[in-house]
Design a protein around this motif. Structure first.
Motif, PDB file in Angstrom:
ATOM      1  N   GLN A  23       0.828  -1.208   0.000  1.00  0.00           N
ATOM      2  CA  GLN A  23       0.000   0.000   0.000  1.00  0.00           C
ATOM      3  C   GLN A  23       0.865   1.262   0.000  1.00  0.00           C
ATOM      4  O   GLN A  23       0.611   2.189  -0.751  1.00  0.00           O
ATOM      5  CB  GLN A  23      -0.922  -0.010   1.216  1.00  0.00           C
ATOM      6  CG  GLN A  23      -1.873   1.150   1.273  1.00  0.00           C
ATOM      7  CD  GLN A  23      -2.755   1.083   2.519  1.00  0.00           C
ATOM      8  OE1 GLN A  23      -2.392   0.493   3.522  1.00  0.00           O
ATOM      9  NE2 GLN A  23      -3.906   1.701   2.425  1.00  0.00           N
ATOM     10  N   ARG A  24       1.888   1.293   0.826  1.00  0.00           N
ATOM     11  CA  ARG A  24       2.729   2.488   0.954  1.00  0.00           C
ATOM     12  C   ARG A  24       3.669   2.689  -0.231  1.00  0.00           C
ATOM     13  O   ARG A  24       3.953   3.817  -0.607  1.00  0.00           O
ATOM     14  CB  ARG A  24       3.537   2.435   2.247  1.00  0.00           C
ATOM     15  CG  ARG A  24       2.678   2.598   3.467  1.00  0.00           C
ATOM     16  CD  ARG A  24       3.510   2.625   4.711  1.00  0.00           C
ATOM     17  NE  ARG A  24       2.665   2.718   5.898  1.00  0.00           N
ATOM     18  CZ  ARG A  24       3.126   2.678   7.128  1.00  0.00           C
ATOM     19  NH1 ARG A  24       4.424   2.547   7.361  1.00  0.00           N
ATOM     20  NH2 ARG A  24       2.300   2.758   8.150  1.00  0.00           N
ATOM     21  N   SER A  25       4.160   1.594  -0.805  1.00  0.00           N
ATOM     22  CA  SER A  25       5.121   1.709  -1.900  1.00  0.00           C
ATOM     23  C   SER A  25       4.454   1.808  -3.262  1.00  0.00           C
ATOM     24  O   SER A  25       5.090   2.216  -4.231  1.00  0.00           O
ATOM     25  CB  SER A  25       6.087   0.516  -1.890  1.00  0.00           C
ATOM     26  OG  SER A  25       5.390  -0.682  -2.223  1.00  0.00           O
ATOM     27  N   GLY A  26       3.186   1.394  -3.340  1.00  0.00           N
ATOM     28  CA  GLY A  26       2.488   1.427  -4.619  1.00  0.00           C
ATOM     29  C   GLY A  26       2.767   0.212  -5.494  1.00  0.00           C
ATOM     30  O   GLY A  26       2.428   0.200  -6.676  1.00  0.00           O
ATOM     31  N   LEU A  27       3.374  -0.813  -4.924  1.00  0.00           N
ATOM     32  CA  LEU A  27       3.646  -2.039  -5.668  1.00  0.00           C
ATOM     33  C   LEU A  27       2.545  -3.066  -5.399  1.00  0.00           C
ATOM     34  O   LEU A  27       1.956  -3.068  -4.320  1.00  0.00           O
ATOM     35  CB  LEU A  27       5.003  -2.621  -5.255  1.00  0.00           C
ATOM     36  CG  LEU A  27       6.207  -1.777  -5.639  1.00  0.00           C
ATOM     37  CD1 LEU A  27       7.449  -2.258  -4.913  1.00  0.00           C
ATOM     38  CD2 LEU A  27       6.414  -1.833  -7.139  1.00  0.00           C
ATOM     39  N   PRO A  28       2.273  -3.958  -6.355  1.00  0.00           N
ATOM     40  CA  PRO A  28       1.241  -4.977  -6.139  1.00  0.00           C
ATOM     41  C   PRO A  28       1.613  -5.935  -5.005  1.00  0.00           C
ATOM     42  O   PRO A  28       2.761  -6.379  -4.901  1.00  0.00           O
ATOM     43  CB  PRO A  28       1.182  -5.724  -7.471  1.00  0.00           C
ATOM     44  CG  PRO A  28       1.813  -4.819  -8.466  1.00  0.00           C
ATOM     45  CD  PRO A  28       2.817  -4.005  -7.710  1.00  0.00           C
ATOM     46  N   LYS A  29       0.635  -6.244  -4.178  1.00  0.00           N
ATOM     47  CA  LYS A  29       0.858  -7.132  -3.035  1.00  0.00           C
ATOM     48  C   LYS A  29       1.333  -8.512  -3.495  1.00  0.00           C
ATOM     49  O   LYS A  29       2.247  -9.093  -2.919  1.00  0.00           O
ATOM     50  CB  LYS A  29      -0.440  -7.263  -2.227  1.00  0.00           C
ATOM     51  CG  LYS A  29      -0.339  -8.176  -1.037  1.00  0.00           C
ATOM     52  CD  LYS A  29      -1.670  -8.269  -0.315  1.00  0.00           C
ATOM     53  CE  LYS A  29      -1.653  -9.327   0.747  1.00  0.00           C
ATOM     54  NZ  LYS A  29      -2.969  -9.483   1.385  1.00  0.00           N
ATOM     55  N   GLY A  30       0.726  -9.031  -4.552  1.00  0.00           N
ATOM     56  CA  GLY A  30       1.106 -10.345  -5.078  1.00  0.00           C
ATOM     57  C   GLY A  30       2.551 -10.396  -5.546  1.00  0.00           C
ATOM     58  O   GLY A  30       3.237 -11.401  -5.383  1.00  0.00           O
ATOM     59  N   THR A  31       3.004  -9.297  -6.122  1.00  0.00           N
ATOM     60  CA  THR A  31       4.396  -9.208  -6.574  1.00  0.00           C
ATOM     61  C   THR A  31       5.341  -9.283  -5.377  1.00  0.00           C
ATOM     62  O   THR A  31       6.307 -10.049  -5.381  1.00  0.00           O
ATOM     63  CB  THR A  31       4.621  -7.886  -7.342  1.00  0.00           C
ATOM     64  OG1 THR A  31       3.795  -7.871  -8.493  1.00  0.00           O
ATOM     65  CG2 THR A  31       6.073  -7.721  -7.747  1.00  0.00           C
ATOM     66  N   LEU A  32       5.043  -8.500  -4.338  1.00  0.00           N
ATOM     67  CA  LEU A  32       5.898  -8.508  -3.142  1.00  0.00           C
ATOM     68  C   LEU A  32       5.874  -9.874  -2.458  1.00  0.00           C
ATOM     69  O   LEU A  32       6.912 -10.358  -2.002  1.00  0.00           O
ATOM     70  CB  LEU A  32       5.449  -7.417  -2.169  1.00  0.00           C
ATOM     71  CG  LEU A  32       5.680  -5.984  -2.647  1.00  0.00           C
ATOM     72  CD1 LEU A  32       5.066  -4.993  -1.667  1.00  0.00           C
ATOM     73  CD2 LEU A  32       7.156  -5.699  -2.828  1.00  0.00           C
ATOM     74  N   GLN A  33       4.703 -10.500  -2.402  1.00  0.00           N
ATOM     75  CA  GLN A  33       4.613 -11.837  -1.794  1.00  0.00           C
ATOM     76  C   GLN A  33       5.451 -12.840  -2.573  1.00  0.00           C
ATOM     77  O   GLN A  33       6.125 -13.684  -1.991  1.00  0.00           O
ATOM     78  CB  GLN A  33       3.159 -12.295  -1.733  1.00  0.00           C
ATOM     79  CG  GLN A  33       2.349 -11.596  -0.684  1.00  0.00           C
ATOM     80  CD  GLN A  33       0.878 -11.976  -0.717  1.00  0.00           C
ATOM     81  OE1 GLN A  33       0.321 -12.249  -1.777  1.00  0.00           O
ATOM     82  NE2 GLN A  33       0.250 -11.980   0.443  1.00  0.00           N
ATOM     83  N   GLY A  34       5.396 -12.741  -3.887  1.00  0.00           N
ATOM     84  CA  GLY A  34       6.203 -13.636  -4.718  1.00  0.00           C
ATOM     85  C   GLY A  34       7.687 -13.454  -4.468  1.00  0.00           C
ATOM     86  O   GLY A  34       8.442 -14.424  -4.358  1.00  0.00           O
ATOM     87  N   TRP A  35       8.133 -12.200  -4.372  1.00  0.00           N
ATOM     88  CA  TRP A  35       9.542 -11.934  -4.093  1.00  0.00           C
ATOM     89  C   TRP A  35       9.944 -12.462  -2.727  1.00  0.00           C
ATOM     90  O   TRP A  35      11.043 -12.965  -2.555  1.00  0.00           O
ATOM     91  CB  TRP A  35       9.835 -10.447  -4.183  1.00  0.00           C
ATOM     92  CG  TRP A  35       9.690  -9.860  -5.551  1.00  0.00           C
ATOM     93  CD1 TRP A  35       9.557 -10.545  -6.739  1.00  0.00           C
ATOM     94  CD2 TRP A  35       9.655  -8.487  -5.888  1.00  0.00           C
ATOM     95  NE1 TRP A  35       9.439  -9.655  -7.779  1.00  0.00           N
ATOM     96  CE2 TRP A  35       9.498  -8.374  -7.286  1.00  0.00           C
ATOM     97  CE3 TRP A  35       9.728  -7.311  -5.154  1.00  0.00           C
ATOM     98  CZ2 TRP A  35       9.435  -7.163  -7.945  1.00  0.00           C
ATOM     99  CZ3 TRP A  35       9.663  -6.103  -5.819  1.00  0.00           C
ATOM    100  CH2 TRP A  35       9.524  -6.028  -7.196  1.00  0.00           C
TER     101      TRP A  35
END
Length: 107
Positions: A23-35
């Protein structure tokens, strides 16, 4: 690439969840979870955006050389603060401390 380890360490040290970081960075949650699970990033522009948000270099993030003991706070995270003419942010800041597992407690 050691993005997985660097990202998980940042989340631990910052106390943020993946949802909050997304939410704060503007990146997709699914992308961050994958990383976080070790998936290889397909869009390096997103990795660059994350490194800029966290406040570390792209190399530090990708090769796990970042020092997260000192977490930088971006100016957009300082809601309710004012900036004086000398460039200092003025306002009230809430600081929370927590015990990090595996670290000795100081009495």
């Amino acid at each position: 690439m050691k993005l997985r380890y660097a990202l998980n360490r940042y989340l631990r040290h910052s106390g943020m969840s993946v949802s909050t970081l997304a939410q704060r960075s503007g990146l997709p949650k699914g992308t961050l979870q994958g990383w976080c699970l070790g998936k290889t990033p397909r869009n390096m522009e997103q990795v660059r955006k994350l490194s800029k948000f966290i406040g570390v270099s792209l190399d530090s993030l990708l090769f796990d050389e970042a020092d997260y003991e000192t977490i930088k706070i971006a100016s957009d995270q300082l809601e309710g603060f004012t900036v004086d003419s000398d460039g200092w942010h003025r306002g009230t800041l809430e600081v929370r401390f927590r015990h990090v597992p595996g670290q000795a407690r100081k009495n």
